[in-house]
Design a protein around this motif. Structure first.
Motif, PDB file in Angstrom:
ATOM      1  N   ILE A   2     -15.775   7.981   0.874  1.00 33.86           N
ATOM      2  CA  ILE A   2     -15.106   6.961   1.562  1.00 33.86           C
ATOM      3  C   ILE A   2     -13.766   7.443   2.290  1.00 33.86           C
ATOM      4  O   ILE A   2     -13.054   8.344   1.625  1.00 33.86           O
ATOM      5  CB  ILE A   2     -15.175   5.920   0.618  1.00 33.86           C
ATOM      6  N   ASN A   3     -13.444   6.704   3.048  1.00 32.43           N
ATOM      7  CA  ASN A   3     -12.226   6.978   3.738  1.00 32.43           C
ATOM      8  C   ASN A   3     -11.250   5.484   3.510  1.00 32.43           C
ATOM      9  O   ASN A   3     -11.786   4.448   3.519  1.00 32.43           O
ATOM     10  CB  ASN A   3     -12.410   7.089   5.438  1.00 32.43           C
ATOM     11  N   LEU A   4      -9.987   5.817   3.158  1.00 30.77           N
ATOM     12  CA  LEU A   4      -9.256   4.539   2.802  1.00 30.77           C
ATOM     13  C   LEU A   4      -8.794   4.454   4.161  1.00 30.77           C
ATOM     14  O   LEU A   4      -7.853   5.108   4.863  1.00 30.77           O
ATOM     15  CB  LEU A   4      -8.025   5.175   1.799  1.00 30.77           C
ATOM     16  N   PHE A   5      -9.033   2.916   4.529  1.00 29.83           N
ATOM     17  CA  PHE A   5      -8.679   2.462   5.918  1.00 29.83           C
ATOM     18  C   PHE A   5      -7.331   1.624   5.810  1.00 29.83           C
ATOM     19  O   PHE A   5      -6.864   1.295   6.912  1.00 29.83           O
ATOM     20  CB  PHE A   5      -9.756   1.765   6.376  1.00 29.83           C
ATOM     21  N   GLY A   6      -6.972   1.365   4.587  1.00 27.37           N
ATOM     22  CA  GLY A   6      -5.921   0.487   4.536  1.00 27.37           C
ATOM     23  C   GLY A   6      -5.581   0.437   2.781  1.00 27.37           C
ATOM     24  O   GLY A   6      -6.619   0.769   2.307  1.00 27.37           O
ATOM     25  N   GLU A   7      -4.451  -0.359   2.420  1.00 26.37           N
ATOM     26  CA  GLU A   7      -4.555  -0.630   0.953  1.00 26.37           C
ATOM     27  C   GLU A   7      -5.629  -1.187   0.190  1.00 26.37           C
ATOM     28  O   GLU A   7      -6.139  -1.144  -0.796  1.00 26.37           O
ATOM     29  CB  GLU A   7      -3.154  -1.423   0.623  1.00 26.37           C
ATOM     30  N   LEU A   9      -8.927  -2.061   2.329  1.00 26.28           N
ATOM     31  CA  LEU A   9      -9.795  -1.566   3.225  1.00 26.28           C
ATOM     32  C   LEU A   9     -10.490  -0.233   2.887  1.00 26.28           C
ATOM     33  O   LEU A   9      -9.650   0.796   2.908  1.00 26.28           O
ATOM     34  CB  LEU A   9      -9.509  -1.726   4.681  1.00 26.28           C
ATOM     35  N   ILE A  10     -11.777   0.037   3.132  1.00 23.73           N
ATOM     36  CA  ILE A  10     -12.600   1.145   2.776  1.00 23.73           C
ATOM     37  C   ILE A  10     -13.282   1.481   4.248  1.00 23.73           C
ATOM     38  O   ILE A  10     -13.867   0.301   4.575  1.00 23.73           O
ATOM     39  CB  ILE A  10     -13.249   1.718   1.646  1.00 23.73           C
ATOM     40  N   SER A  11     -13.696   2.714   4.500  1.00 21.43           N
ATOM     41  CA  SER A  11     -14.633   2.882   5.677  1.00 21.43           C
ATOM     42  C   SER A  11     -15.456   3.879   5.083  1.00 21.43           C
ATOM     43  O   SER A  11     -15.266   4.842   4.396  1.00 21.43           O
ATOM     44  CB  SER A  11     -13.960   2.728   7.013  1.00 21.43           C
ATOM     45  N   THR A  12     -16.851   3.666   5.733  1.00 20.62           N
ATOM     46  CA  THR A  12     -18.038   4.858   5.432  1.00 20.62           C
ATOM     47  C   THR A  12     -18.454   5.033   6.787  1.00 20.62           C
ATOM     48  O   THR A  12     -18.262   4.321   7.872  1.00 20.62           O
ATOM     49  CB  THR A  12     -18.838   4.315   4.481  1.00 20.62           C
ATOM     50  N   TYR A  13     -19.047   6.298   6.958  1.00 19.72           N
ATOM     51  CA  TYR A  13     -19.589   6.701   8.176  1.00 19.72           C
ATOM     52  C   TYR A  13     -20.999   7.050   7.730  1.00 19.72           C
ATOM     53  O   TYR A  13     -21.496   7.565   6.777  1.00 19.72           O
ATOM     54  CB  TYR A  13     -18.754   7.889   8.611  1.00 19.72           C
ATOM     55  N   SER A  45     -13.948  -4.438   2.487  1.00 19.04           N
ATOM     56  CA  SER A  45     -12.921  -4.782   1.828  1.00 19.04           C
ATOM     57  C   SER A  45     -13.334  -3.879   0.381  1.00 19.04           C
ATOM     58  O   SER A  45     -14.028  -3.420   0.003  1.00 19.04           O
ATOM     59  CB  SER A  45     -13.034  -6.148   0.961  1.00 19.04           C
ATOM     60  N   ILE A  46     -12.089  -3.295  -0.326  1.00 20.72           N
ATOM     61  CA  ILE A  46     -11.968  -2.576  -1.518  1.00 20.72           C
ATOM     62  C   ILE A  46     -12.930  -3.170  -2.450  1.00 20.72           C
ATOM     63  O   ILE A  46     -13.235  -2.707  -3.362  1.00 20.72           O
ATOM     64  CB  ILE A  46     -10.565  -2.263  -1.859  1.00 20.72           C
TER      65      ILE A  46
END
Length: 117
Positions: A2-7, A9-13, A45-46
């Protein structure tokens, strides 16, 4: 992964991303939510972190501060990977990579985290 997109937020690809292809090529199965992801990028969202419960979890982002904040989040302690001490912060510039040399760096990291004691 997972990529931390913000405190919060996470993002996946998708499985088409280079690092996900490499993981699969060496025999690591993606968890179903990642293997079945239709979107190229999915920001969440986290609070949905529990959906990414895997044996091993790689966390990628660009700032050490965000990584420190994530590792203090109590949601992380609910995951199998955290219980097994197999949550690893990886460098975005090494994992978001293309080409032969980039993939070799990624493989070096995988060897370090998954093979060497």
């Amino acid at each position: 992964m997972i990529n931390l997109f913000g405190e919060n937020l996470i993002s996946t690809y998708s499985d088409k991303e280079t690092y996900n292809q490499v993981l699969q090529d060496i025999g690591i199965r993606l968890i179903p939510i990642l293997a079945n992801q239709k979107e190229d990028t999915l920001v969440s969202s986290i609070e949905v972190l529990n959906k990414y419960d895997a044996d091993v979890l790689f966390i990628m982002n660009t700032t050490k501060e965000l990584t420190k904040t994530f590792f203090k989040n109590p949601l992380l302690t609910t995951l199998k990977a955290a219980h097994n001490n197999q949550v690893y912060a990886v460098q975005e510039n090494r994992w978001w990579t293309y080409g032969f040399f980039g993939i070799n760096k990624l493989l070096d990291d995988l060897f370090k985290y998954l093979v060497q004691p």
